[in-house]
Design an enzyme around this catalytic site. Sequence first.
Site, PDB file in Angstrom:
ATOM      1  CG  HIS A 441      21.602 -36.439  -0.775  1.00 55.90           C
ATOM      2  ND1 HIS A 441      21.304 -35.446   0.115  1.00 55.90           N
ATOM      3  CD2 HIS A 441      21.020 -36.073  -1.952  1.00 55.90           C
ATOM      4  CE1 HIS A 441      20.585 -34.505  -0.481  1.00 55.90           C
ATOM      5  NE2 HIS A 441      20.397 -34.872  -1.752  1.00 55.90           N
ATOM      6  CG  ASP A 445      19.111 -32.204   3.835  1.00 58.01           C
ATOM      7  OD1 ASP A 445      18.973 -33.396   3.465  1.00 58.01           O
ATOM      8  OD2 ASP A 445      18.451 -31.692   4.757  1.00 58.01           O
TER       9      ASP A 445
END
Length: 470
Positions: A441, A445
């Site tokens: 992450h 995204d």
Amino acid sequence: MLGVLRRKAASGASSASVYGKSFYKLKPAGSAPRVSSAVSEEIYCARRFGNVRNFCHLPLAGRTMFLMPKREALDNFRKNVTSQNWSRSFSSDSGDTFEAVVPFMGESISDGTLATFLKKPGDRVEVDEAIAQVETDKVTIDVNSPEAGVIKEFVAKEGDTVEPGTKVAIISKSGEGATHVAPSDEKPSEKSPSPPSTTAADKKEKPAPKVETKPAVEKPKGPPPPRASATEPQLPPKERERRVPMTRLRKRVATRLKDSQNTFALLTTFNEVDMTNLMKLRSDYKDTFAEKHGVKLGLMSGFVKAAISALQKQPIVNAVIDGDDIIYRDYVDISIAVGTPKGLVVPVLRNAETMNFAEVEKEINNLAKKATAGTISIDEMAGGTFTISNGGVYGSLLSTPIINPPQSAILGMHSIVSRPMVVGGNIVPRPMMYIALTYDHRLIDGREAVFFLRRIKDVVEDPRRLLLDV
């Protein structure tokens, strides 16, 4: 030197005396019979100290000469001169023996663990026949015999940490000096009856401590022991437990996965795929495909092609963080996780974006066979930009895979289960599969991750999209 000395001694007293003083002057310690009472000087010349081969007694010019047996003169010489024996051990190097050493294990691997010996001392081996196996962090490597012969002895032991070039075994071409394991094992067994006799004697002498166990009669008098036994948990005995050291491959996998959890910001997103069309495509063309290409048509090639399409549409998933930079790859190397009896290995499909279905199936089949047999090389597992793990072959319904460093994402496939689905307003049974994408992450995204997984779902449910690139 001796010839010159003799000539100088014979030429005159002056020169002889000079040489007599410069070389060495010896006088017998004992009183030996002499021809004349005059003081005489002698020069004893020994060509070799210790084991004297030639010993000469030279009379100087103008001096009287006494006759002394050579053996007696030698004894006097040894009494007055401290001689040192030089010994040199000679070994016959006939080229009969040679050594088996650990081969080069790859640029990223500096050492390994000698796991097991495939042969025993005294066994016959041929050229390039494996005699031992070395476990590394990634793969198991064989130590082969460079020549045909008989194993004389093992230099290293199982469990030792070895490096490339480390001697493992000495092999004799003629088989001389080879020690067999069986006779050596039998000798201790013959001597084994003697220790039991001593232990039996010791046991006979140990009734005295048993007599001291009389205080055990006093134990019922104290109530505390029953209380402790009632409250303490009953643990299983240690005899029912086994302690086995971890292999280097297992330790490496554990370290990398833990580093992945500690380094990456792991997040997993899920989706489900209707496998009807892909399974129908496989069923319709599997015979023709196998007849033409010599390999079976599986479902993995469809997911590989779908992942390539998704990586090309979402290049951030194919990228990686390097310090403060992001490295984008313009190529796709798909890593396929393969479970083997010794652990998990991840061979790589190089330039998978240039392969068709047949080439993907052939390469996967080839790498899977090498991984199972333990013959896969380090180069075939190095690199990789994206990993696919198929836990469905073991019956997994749902899981969250862990990223294979230094990659940024991994796709998890699962088992196909027939479930009721709504299609065209009707509830019908469909072969469904859950798919999971675990991603870093920090770089990817949620939007890109969902689009990536959605693209795989669309291509698998309708493989015609690959032909039209839509």
